[in-house]
Design a protein around this motif. Sequence first.
Motif, PDB file in Angstrom:
ATOM      1  N   GLU A 113      47.494  49.901  39.572  1.00 46.07           N
ATOM      2  CA  GLU A 113      47.694  48.503  39.941  1.00 46.07           C
ATOM      3  C   GLU A 113      46.310  47.887  40.001  1.00 46.07           C
ATOM      4  OE1 GLU A 113      48.394  45.065  40.658  1.00 46.07           O
ATOM      5  OE2 GLU A 113      50.331  45.981  41.071  1.00 46.07           O
ATOM      6  N   LEU A 114      46.174  46.641  39.587  1.00 52.54           N
ATOM      7  CA  LEU A 114      44.862  45.987  39.602  1.00 52.54           C
ATOM      8  C   LEU A 114      44.580  45.260  40.917  1.00 52.54           C
ATOM      9  CD1 LEU A 114      44.899  44.646  35.955  1.00 52.54           C
ATOM     10  CD2 LEU A 114      43.651  46.618  36.847  1.00 52.54           C
ATOM     11  N   ASP A 153      39.407  45.753  43.640  1.00 57.56           N
ATOM     12  CA  ASP A 153      40.307  45.377  42.554  1.00 57.56           C
ATOM     13  C   ASP A 153      40.215  46.451  41.481  1.00 57.56           C
ATOM     14  OD1 ASP A 153      38.650  44.566  40.192  1.00 57.56           O
ATOM     15  OD2 ASP A 153      38.005  42.911  41.475  1.00 57.56           O
ATOM     16  N   GLY A 154      41.286  46.605  40.751  1.00 57.56           N
ATOM     17  CA  GLY A 154      41.380  47.673  39.769  1.00 57.56           C
ATOM     18  C   GLY A 154      40.334  47.593  38.677  1.00 57.56           C
ATOM     19  N   TRP A 155      39.928  46.385  38.315  1.00 59.13           N
ATOM     20  CA  TRP A 155      38.909  46.242  37.270  1.00 59.13           C
ATOM     21  C   TRP A 155      37.579  46.851  37.729  1.00 59.13           C
ATOM     22  CZ3 TRP A 155      41.762  41.578  38.384  1.00 59.13           C
ATOM     23  CH2 TRP A 155      42.759  41.309  37.448  1.00 59.13           C
ATOM     24  N   ASN A 156      37.194  46.569  38.977  1.00 61.72           N
ATOM     25  CA  ASN A 156      35.961  47.168  39.508  1.00 61.72           C
ATOM     26  C   ASN A 156      36.093  48.678  39.637  1.00 61.72           C
ATOM     27  OD1 ASN A 156      34.365  44.869  39.698  1.00 61.72           O
ATOM     28  ND2 ASN A 156      35.245  44.320  41.678  1.00 61.72           N
ATOM     29  N   ILE A 190      45.774  52.705  32.122  1.00 63.01           N
ATOM     30  CA  ILE A 190      46.919  51.839  31.866  1.00 63.01           C
ATOM     31  C   ILE A 190      47.167  51.058  33.145  1.00 63.01           C
ATOM     32  CG2 ILE A 190      49.392  51.739  31.384  1.00 63.01           C
ATOM     33  CD1 ILE A 190      49.074  54.433  29.900  1.00 63.01           C
ATOM     34  N   ALA A 191      47.150  49.736  33.044  1.00 63.23           N
ATOM     35  CA  ALA A 191      47.454  48.892  34.203  1.00 63.23           C
ATOM     36  C   ALA A 191      48.954  48.597  34.206  1.00 63.23           C
ATOM     37  CB  ALA A 191      46.664  47.592  34.143  1.00 63.23           C
ATOM     38  N   PRO A 195      46.522  35.118  31.432  1.00 60.21           N
ATOM     39  CA  PRO A 195      45.733  35.441  30.237  1.00 60.21           C
ATOM     40  C   PRO A 195      44.342  35.993  30.569  1.00 60.21           C
ATOM     41  CG  PRO A 195      46.911  33.394  29.889  1.00 60.21           C
ATOM     42  CD  PRO A 195      47.125  33.780  31.338  1.00 60.21           C
ATOM     43  N   ALA A 196      43.686  35.446  31.578  1.00 60.47           N
ATOM     44  CA  ALA A 196      42.355  35.938  31.971  1.00 60.47           C
ATOM     45  C   ALA A 196      42.421  37.388  32.461  1.00 60.47           C
ATOM     46  CB  ALA A 196      41.757  35.042  33.053  1.00 60.47           C
ATOM     47  N   ASP A 197      43.549  37.779  33.074  1.00 59.30           N
ATOM     48  CA  ASP A 197      43.702  39.152  33.554  1.00 59.30           C
ATOM     49  C   ASP A 197      43.738  40.132  32.384  1.00 59.30           C
ATOM     50  OD1 ASP A 197      43.904  38.127  36.159  1.00 59.30           O
ATOM     51  OD2 ASP A 197      46.090  38.022  36.043  1.00 59.30           O
ATOM     52  N   PHE A 198      44.448  39.769  31.315  1.00 58.64           N
ATOM     53  CA  PHE A 198      44.507  40.621  30.128  1.00 58.64           C
ATOM     54  C   PHE A 198      43.120  40.764  29.501  1.00 58.64           C
ATOM     55  CE2 PHE A 198      48.906  39.358  30.573  1.00 58.64           C
ATOM     56  CZ  PHE A 198      49.601  40.508  30.240  1.00 58.64           C
ATOM     57  N   LEU A 199      42.363  39.666  29.479  1.00 59.97           N
ATOM     58  CA  LEU A 199      40.992  39.707  28.949  1.00 59.97           C
ATOM     59  C   LEU A 199      40.105  40.626  29.775  1.00 59.97           C
ATOM     60  CD1 LEU A 199      40.090  36.073  27.852  1.00 59.97           C
ATOM     61  CD2 LEU A 199      39.784  38.155  26.525  1.00 59.97           C
TER      62      LEU A 199
END
Length: 118
Positions: free
Chosen positions: A44-45, A51-54, A71-72, A79-83
């Motif tokens: 999960e992000l 946050d999952g990206w970090n 895999i998220a 859209p910004a989350d997918f980027l």
Amino acid sequence: MDDYPDSAESLAMVLKTHGYPTGIALSGRAALGILLLPDIVILELRLRDTDGWNLVKTIRARPGSVIPAFIAVTTCGQPADFLKSSDVGISAHLIKPASIDHIISALASVSHAFPSRC
């Protein structure tokens, strides 16, 4: 990896019935504490402690370790989350509630992209 135990446990149970070995981390901190990471991490992000990206960036920056595929399966669907996911190296970005068929398909796709690790 999900900070909601019910979500993490139910996904792990379903994946086990499909023949995938599983483990659970219920926080970013717990995930970072795992010394030997699996080949694939489903996460999960939106987490309470990071946050999952970090988290992905931190894991990918670990010196000398094998980098898992990510895999998220997340509530982050803009859209910004997918980027952001693509930018940090997340191989698939699925929106909750994701069907098990979509998750299995993402796992198969990642497994084909990294055949020596899966």
